[in-house]
Enzyme design. Structure first.
Site, PDB file in Angstrom:
ATOM      1  CD  GLU A  49      -2.492   1.008   3.062  1.00  0.00           C
ATOM      2  OE1 GLU A  49      -2.017   0.765   3.967  1.00  0.00           O
ATOM      3  OE2 GLU A  49      -3.676   2.155   2.472  1.00  0.00           O
ATOM      4  CE  LYS A 119      -7.561   1.738   3.111  1.00  0.00           C
ATOM      5  NZ  LYS A 119      -5.941   1.984   4.446  1.00  0.00           N
ATOM      6  CB  CYS A 164      -4.532  -1.232   3.976  1.00  0.00           C
ATOM      7  SG  CYS A 164      -3.778  -1.625   5.504  1.00  0.00           S
TER       8      CYS A 164
HETATM    9  N1  LIG Z   1      -3.615   1.127   7.120  1.00  0.00           N
HETATM   10  C1  LIG Z   1      -4.882   0.946   6.998  1.00  0.00           C
HETATM   11  O1  LIG Z   1      -5.541   1.234   6.133  1.00  0.00           O
HETATM   12  C2  LIG Z   1      -5.449  -0.525   7.840  1.00  0.00           C
HETATM   13  C3  LIG Z   1      -5.449  -0.699   9.222  1.00  0.00           C
HETATM   14  O2  LIG Z   1      -3.608  -0.719   9.655  1.00  0.00           O
HETATM   15  C4  LIG Z   1      -6.355  -1.104  10.151  1.00  0.00           C
HETATM   16  O3  LIG Z   1      -6.892  -1.438   9.943  1.00  0.00           O
HETATM   17  O4  LIG Z   1      -5.580  -1.473  11.432  1.00  0.00           O
END
Ligand SMILES: NC(=O)CC(=O)C(=O)O
Length: 287
Positions: A49, A119, A164
């Protein structure tokens, strides 16, 4: 109908993210090139990401660029074509109509743009844990959420893409399952607080719920910024077993996705067909 592949070899590139965008992209793509040349049967490479932008709201707009014609996209397209592989380009900050999205791009072996996943679930938490420190973060101030799911096929096997925080939403993974997905890939940036608490368990849950591979490809640890990445990119098979896990540092892993495990799990534990859709339902409201 062409035969489905049993095994697909995948390059998992857990890479550091620096402040110099060009240098970060060059380094990351260079490591993918090395791995692909050493493993010519690899079919897919996956990046983390926000792989060309330090993960923090103050950086998102500054590092953003257009998709699919910005400089990072051009570099991803050229590499896919050179190596004749598919690439899930982690995510980058996409600028469109003055809005910024956290977007994963997908490239085919002729360098073609296959699609994008913006996302869907923006990340916002305020966690306080004595032994793990805490994490207060919000993407909502800078980013706009996506609305669409994104799938593509390699040799008859269907991959789905989330970014993520999308992994925390079991409904989303189930919708992908309903669309026939056999491997969910989440480029990710879990930090040192919630990574050790949740990353593996979330992957195991999504994998067993849906009888599919679940992979996260994360940024390597850099102890200097405010948001310290956990690393530990990992692939979990449909049975919930971890078949590959990186450490915290920069690391490139080669992982065989043996899709016969998906077929076996779904035959032996047919929960998808045992759902009581007469009692409840899940609906994807396609845009
Ligand atoms: N960084 C993210 O989008 C998500 C994350 O770190 C989490 O859900 O905990």
């Amino acid at each position: 109908m062409s035969r489905k592949a049993n095994v697909i070899k995948v390059i998992i590139a857990q890479m550091p993210v620096g402040h110099n965008k060009e240098a970060t992209v060059a380094h990351t793509l260079g490591e993918v090139r090395k791995a692909a040349k050493a493993n010519p049967t690899a079919k897919l490479a996956i990046l983390p990401e926000s792989f060309n932008c330090p993960y923090g709201p103050e950086h998102f707009r500054k590092y953003s660029e257009s998709v699919p014609n910005g400089p990072t996209c051009k570099a991803l397209s050229n590499l896919a074509k050179e190596l004749k592989i598919y690439i899930i380009g982690g995510s980058i900050m996409e600028l469109d109509d003055n809005k910024v999205y956290n977007t994963s791009t997908i490239w085919g072996p002729s360098g073609e743009f296959i699609g994008r996943h913006r996302k869907i679930h923006l990340f916002a938490v305020d966690i306080r844990k004595e032994n793990l420190g805490g994490c207060t973060f919000s993407e909502f101030t800078e980013l706009t959420a996506g609305k669409d799911i994104t799938t593509f096929e390699i040799e008859g096997r269907k991959f789905g893409v989330g970014v993520c925080h999308d992994i925390r939403f079991d409904e989303l993974a189930k919708i992908y399952r309903m669309e026939g997905t056999e491997a969910m890939i989440y480029p990710a940036a879990f930090c040192v607080c919630q990574g050790p608490m949740h990353l593996k368990m979330l992957q195991q849950a999504r994998a067993i719920d849906n009888g599919m591979f679940v992979g996260t490809v994360c940024c390597a640890r850099d102890p200097t910024p405010e948001y310290v990445a956990w690393g530990h990119s990992m692939i979990v098979d449909p049975w919930g077993q971890t078949i590959a896990e990186a450490g915290e540092k920069e690391e490139v892993m080669m992982v065989d996705f043996d899709f016969t495990k998906v077929d076996e799990f779904r035959k032996q534990i047919p929960i998808f067909n045992q759902r009581r859709t007469d009692l409840y339902s899940l609906v994807y409201k396609k845009n």
